[in-house]
Write a protein that holds these residues in place. Structure first.
Motif, mmCIF file in Angstrom:
data_model
loop_
_atom_site.group_PDB
_atom_site.id
_atom_site.type_symbol
_atom_site.label_atom_id
_atom_site.label_comp_id
_atom_site.label_asym_id
_atom_site.label_seq_id
_atom_site.Cartn_x
_atom_site.Cartn_y
_atom_site.Cartn_z
ATOM 1 N N UNK A 38 0.854 -1.192 0.000
ATOM 2 C CA UNK A 38 0.000 0.000 0.000
ATOM 3 C C UNK A 38 0.890 1.241 0.000
ATOM 4 N N UNK A 39 0.491 2.249 -0.747
ATOM 5 C CA UNK A 39 1.225 3.502 -0.759
ATOM 6 C C UNK A 39 0.293 4.673 -0.929
ATOM 7 N N UNK A 40 0.512 5.749 -0.152
ATOM 8 C CA UNK A 40 -0.363 6.920 -0.208
ATOM 9 C C UNK A 40 0.473 8.187 -0.104
ATOM 10 N N UNK A 41 0.190 9.137 -0.986
ATOM 11 C CA UNK A 41 0.802 10.461 -0.854
ATOM 12 C C UNK A 41 -0.194 11.382 -0.161
ATOM 13 N N UNK A 42 0.318 12.173 0.783
ATOM 14 C CA UNK A 42 -0.501 13.164 1.490
ATOM 15 C C UNK A 42 0.206 14.498 1.287
ATOM 16 N N UNK A 43 -0.368 15.360 0.449
ATOM 17 C CA UNK A 43 0.343 16.578 0.063
ATOM 18 C C UNK A 43 -0.511 17.819 0.267
ATOM 19 N N UNK A 44 0.181 18.954 0.473
ATOM 20 C CA UNK A 44 -0.417 20.264 0.581
ATOM 21 C C UNK A 44 -0.430 20.924 -0.800
ATOM 22 N N UNK A 45 -1.143 22.033 -0.973
ATOM 23 C CA UNK A 45 -1.176 22.707 -2.278
ATOM 24 C C UNK A 45 0.205 23.099 -2.793
ATOM 25 N N UNK A 46 1.161 23.353 -1.889
ATOM 26 C CA UNK A 46 2.506 23.726 -2.341
ATOM 27 C C UNK A 46 3.333 22.518 -2.772
ATOM 28 N N UNK A 47 2.766 21.321 -2.701
ATOM 29 C CA UNK A 47 3.469 20.122 -3.153
ATOM 30 C C UNK A 47 4.195 19.368 -2.064
ATOM 31 N N UNK A 48 4.400 19.988 -0.918
ATOM 32 C CA UNK A 48 5.075 19.306 0.179
ATOM 33 C C UNK A 48 4.124 18.315 0.846
ATOM 34 N N UNK A 49 4.709 17.322 1.506
ATOM 35 C CA UNK A 49 3.876 16.346 2.184
ATOM 36 C C UNK A 49 4.642 15.089 2.538
ATOM 37 N N UNK A 50 3.921 13.984 2.626
ATOM 38 C CA UNK A 50 4.506 12.706 3.028
ATOM 39 C C UNK A 50 4.105 11.609 2.047
#
Length: 345
Positions: A38-50
């Motif tokens: 399983x893989x998930x990206x969690x990002x903010x509007x500026x592109x940063x995240x986890x």
């Protein structure tokens, strides 16, 4: 907790990587990138995240030692080396109970598989960048103890352990490939020689290919360390080279006869030969290595790619036969390939 797009943000909040204020004040984008795990990206509007990865078992109970647990251990080791900070993901958190790890989302990067081939052909600058970056990575990995790792020989090099039978885990095409390679004594002898001389003194990535390389300016970041082990650094370099070789084969006319495919492939190979030589020479600028062994390992790595491509196929097509012949030539005559492809005297 089995992670999904709906509860991954809660998982991050529970472990102090995300606060409830961010959930309220900002719009988060949560996307699934699940493949082997399983893989998930969690990002903010500026592109940063986890990026969050969780072990997904094939069936039954979770393994005590999953590939995600292994990757977390390796990334922890890599984070202790200052010289590797710019070329590997930063491990932010690992939950051993849920077998889930968190790294930074690398938003300001380019995927190598999207830029390695331009409209006019293979990009020589990308090739030189990858060659040097991989050599520097190997220099850094050489300083990391790996005695506790298994040092397993890649499964394709021990093809003698596979049976040429179709079944639940092996298609008819894969079974046919195993039978064909088993029947070629020279190939089996070459694979056995690679297995008997497999080194177990240095940490390597183990699954090197375009898809696991990201570019950030002049930097290269190597991701997905699930298969890292003690082994031969040239296996990583062979993995990179097979990405170009596979693309070269894929560019041939699908459905063509074997003779036509060979003729067409020969015409298109010049640009790919130049890019392979570029990768090799820029790797050698930083790190000495054997061109002949590299070519033999490229042959083995192409066999692995071919086997994977045949997962749902009932038989080998013309492109598969061409790839098999190329793998066989590299395994049986690596010195000739080194001279012709890598311009080694």
């Amino acid at each position: 907790m089995i992670l999904t797009r709906h509860n991954t943000a809660v998982f991050l909040v529970n472990h102090g990587l995300l606060d409830t204020r961010s959930l309220i004040e900002h719009t988060l984008a949560i996307r699934s990138h699940s493949q082997r795990n399983r893989g998930f990206s969690v990002t903010w509007p500026n592109g940063q995240g986890y990026y969050v990865k969780q072990h997904r078992p094939d069936a039954g109970p979770w393994e005590r030692r999953s590939s995600v647990a292994h990757e977390a251990q390796v990334l922890g080791r890599l984070s202790e080396r200052d010289e590797l900070h710019d070329c590997v993901p930063t491990l932010r958190y690992y939950d051993a109970h849920r077998q889930a790890l968190v790294v930074d989302w690398l938003s300001d990067t380019q995927a190598v598989h999207e830029v390695a081939i331009r409209a006019e052909g293979p990009d020589l600058l990308v090739a030189s960048q990858l060659g040097q970056a991989l050599a520097r990575l190997h220099q850094g990995l050489a300083a990391i103890p790996c005695d506790e790792l298994a040092g397993q020989v890649p499964w394709v090099i021990r093809l003698d352990r596979l049976y040429p039978f179709a079944g639940e885990d092996q298609s008819w095409g894969q079974a046919r490939l195993v039978a064909l390679v088993h029947a070629q004594e020279e190939c089996m002898t070459a694979l056995d020689a690679l297995a008997s001389t497999w080194p177990r003194t240095q940490l390597i990535h183990g699954d090197m290919k375009w898809q696991n390389c990201l570019l950030r300016g002049e930097q290269c970041i190597f991701i997905d360390w699930e298969l890292a082990d003690c082994g031969d650094p040239l296996w990583d370099l062979a993995g990179l080279m097979q990405s170009w070789l596979k693309r070269w084969i894929d560019d041939q006319h699908q459905g063509a006869s074997a003779d036509y495919a060979v003729a067409q492939a020969a015409r298109g190979f010049i640009a790919y030969q130049q890019v392979l030589a570029q990768v090799w020479h820029h790797y050698r600028v930083v790190r000495q290595a054997s061109a002949e062994r590299l070519m033999a390992l490229c042959g083995a790595r192409l066999l692995q790619t071919l086997y994977e491509d045949l997962a749902d196929e009932p038989e080998l097509g013309a492109a598969h036969i061409l790839l098999l012949q190329l793998a066989r030539n590299l395994l049986v005559a690596p010195q000739h390939a080194a001279q012709q492809w890598l311009e080694v005297a």
